[in-house]
Scaffold this motif. Structure first.
Motif, PDB file in Angstrom:
ATOM      1  N   GLN A  29       0.796  -1.337  -0.195  1.00 15.88           N
ATOM      2  CA  GLN A  29      -0.151   0.150  -0.031  1.00 15.88           C
ATOM      3  C   GLN A  29       0.935   1.462   0.193  1.00 15.88           C
ATOM      4  O   GLN A  29       0.520   1.947  -0.649  1.00 15.88           O
ATOM      5  CB  GLN A  29      -0.808   0.167   1.600  1.00 15.88           C
ATOM      6  CG  GLN A  29      -1.889  -0.898   1.235  1.00 15.88           C
ATOM      7  CD  GLN A  29      -2.971  -0.784  -0.325  1.00 15.88           C
ATOM      8  OE1 GLN A  29      -3.409   0.169  -0.500  1.00 15.88           O
ATOM      9  NE2 GLN A  29      -3.127  -2.325  -0.713  1.00 15.88           N
ATOM     10  N   LYS A  30       2.274   1.296   0.500  1.00 16.51           N
ATOM     11  CA  LYS A  30       2.857   2.608   0.692  1.00 16.51           C
ATOM     12  C   LYS A  30       3.129   2.804  -1.100  1.00 16.51           C
ATOM     13  O   LYS A  30       3.434   3.959  -0.955  1.00 16.51           O
ATOM     14  CB  LYS A  30       3.963   2.153   2.180  1.00 16.51           C
ATOM     15  CG  LYS A  30       3.449   2.055   3.008  1.00 16.51           C
ATOM     16  CD  LYS A  30       4.598   2.295   4.484  1.00 16.51           C
ATOM     17  CE  LYS A  30       3.976   1.620   5.551  1.00 16.51           C
ATOM     18  NZ  LYS A  30       5.091   2.032   6.739  1.00 16.51           N
ATOM     19  N   ILE A  33       0.660   4.391  -1.947  1.00 16.85           N
ATOM     20  CA  ILE A  33       1.109   5.757  -2.075  1.00 16.85           C
ATOM     21  C   ILE A  33       2.205   6.076  -2.986  1.00 16.85           C
ATOM     22  O   ILE A  33       1.608   8.116  -3.591  1.00 16.85           O
ATOM     23  CB  ILE A  33       0.899   5.562  -0.473  1.00 16.85           C
ATOM     24  CG1 ILE A  33      -0.114   4.914  -0.471  1.00 16.85           C
ATOM     25  CG2 ILE A  33       1.230   7.518  -0.512  1.00 16.85           C
ATOM     26  CD1 ILE A  33      -0.851   5.528   1.113  1.00 16.85           C
ATOM     27  N   LYS A  37       0.918   8.756  -5.653  1.00 16.37           N
ATOM     28  CA  LYS A  37       1.385  10.789  -5.689  1.00 16.37           C
ATOM     29  C   LYS A  37       2.294  11.268  -6.720  1.00 16.37           C
ATOM     30  O   LYS A  37       2.784  12.885  -7.515  1.00 16.37           O
ATOM     31  CB  LYS A  37       2.957  10.819  -4.604  1.00 16.37           C
ATOM     32  CG  LYS A  37       1.947  10.946  -3.380  1.00 16.37           C
ATOM     33  CD  LYS A  37       2.928  10.929  -1.603  1.00 16.37           C
ATOM     34  CE  LYS A  37       2.136  10.484  -0.761  1.00 16.37           C
ATOM     35  NZ  LYS A  37       3.475  10.609   0.418  1.00 16.37           N
ATOM     36  N   ILE A  56      -5.118   8.204  -2.311  1.00 13.52           N
ATOM     37  CA  ILE A  56      -4.244   8.271  -1.843  1.00 13.52           C
ATOM     38  C   ILE A  56      -4.928   8.185  -0.782  1.00 13.52           C
ATOM     39  O   ILE A  56      -3.995   7.514   1.315  1.00 13.52           O
ATOM     40  CB  ILE A  56      -2.915   9.626  -2.177  1.00 13.52           C
ATOM     41  CG1 ILE A  56      -2.576   9.390  -2.859  1.00 13.52           C
ATOM     42  CG2 ILE A  56      -2.265   9.177  -1.039  1.00 13.52           C
ATOM     43  CD1 ILE A  56      -1.754  10.302  -3.730  1.00 13.52           C
ATOM     44  N   LYS A  59      -6.305   5.227   1.172  1.00 16.02           N
ATOM     45  CA  LYS A  59      -4.290   3.848   1.156  1.00 16.02           C
ATOM     46  C   LYS A  59      -3.838   3.447   2.465  1.00 16.02           C
ATOM     47  O   LYS A  59      -4.035   3.621   3.072  1.00 16.02           O
ATOM     48  CB  LYS A  59      -4.323   4.291   0.316  1.00 16.02           C
ATOM     49  CG  LYS A  59      -4.437   2.523  -1.152  1.00 16.02           C
ATOM     50  CD  LYS A  59      -3.556   2.873  -2.454  1.00 16.02           C
ATOM     51  CE  LYS A  59      -4.030   1.880  -3.388  1.00 16.02           C
ATOM     52  NZ  LYS A  59      -4.324   0.973  -3.295  1.00 16.02           N
ATOM     53  N   LYS A  60      -4.338   5.462   3.295  1.00 16.31           N
ATOM     54  CA  LYS A  60      -3.838   5.538   4.515  1.00 16.31           C
ATOM     55  C   LYS A  60      -4.925   5.166   5.014  1.00 16.31           C
ATOM     56  O   LYS A  60      -4.503   4.728   6.438  1.00 16.31           O
ATOM     57  CB  LYS A  60      -3.830   7.896   4.219  1.00 16.31           C
ATOM     58  CG  LYS A  60      -1.885   7.909   3.591  1.00 16.31           C
ATOM     59  CD  LYS A  60      -2.043   8.974   3.831  1.00 16.31           C
ATOM     60  CE  LYS A  60      -0.853   9.710   2.786  1.00 16.31           C
ATOM     61  NZ  LYS A  60      -0.530  10.876   2.484  1.00 16.31           N
TER      62      LYS A  60
END
Length: 84
Positions: A29-30, A33, A37, A56, A59-60
């Motif tokens: 997931q990171k 992101i 971005k 984003i 996902k966060k």
């Protein structure tokens, strides 16, 4: 009595495996992101900007909930190991 301990050991193993899967999910997931971005920074279309911002944010939120789940599971794992 030994059956009970075997079941507890299986539970600890299952918890450890699940924790590893969650770690992998969080890492994925990171990475997503970061990709979003990059896409967001290169986007000039308003709809795309909204899409990337929303994605984003979602996902966060997923990462936060998975970290909370891991914390709960680690407490359970600690209690289960202590029982052994």
């Amino acid at each position: 009595m030994s059956t009970v301990f075997k079941n507890i050991e299986c539970n600890v193993t299952q918890l450890a495996t699940t924790m590893t899967l969650i770690d992998n999910y969080i890492k994925e997931q990171k990475e997503m992101i970061e990709l979003y971005k990059e896409e967001l920074n290169g986007s000039s279309n308003t709809e795309q900007v909204r899409f990337y911002q929303t994605t984003i944010k979602d996902k966060k939120a997923n990462i936060k909930s998975m970290i909370a789940l891991q914390e709960q599971m680690s407490i359970k794992e600690l209690i289960t190991k202590h029982t052994l």
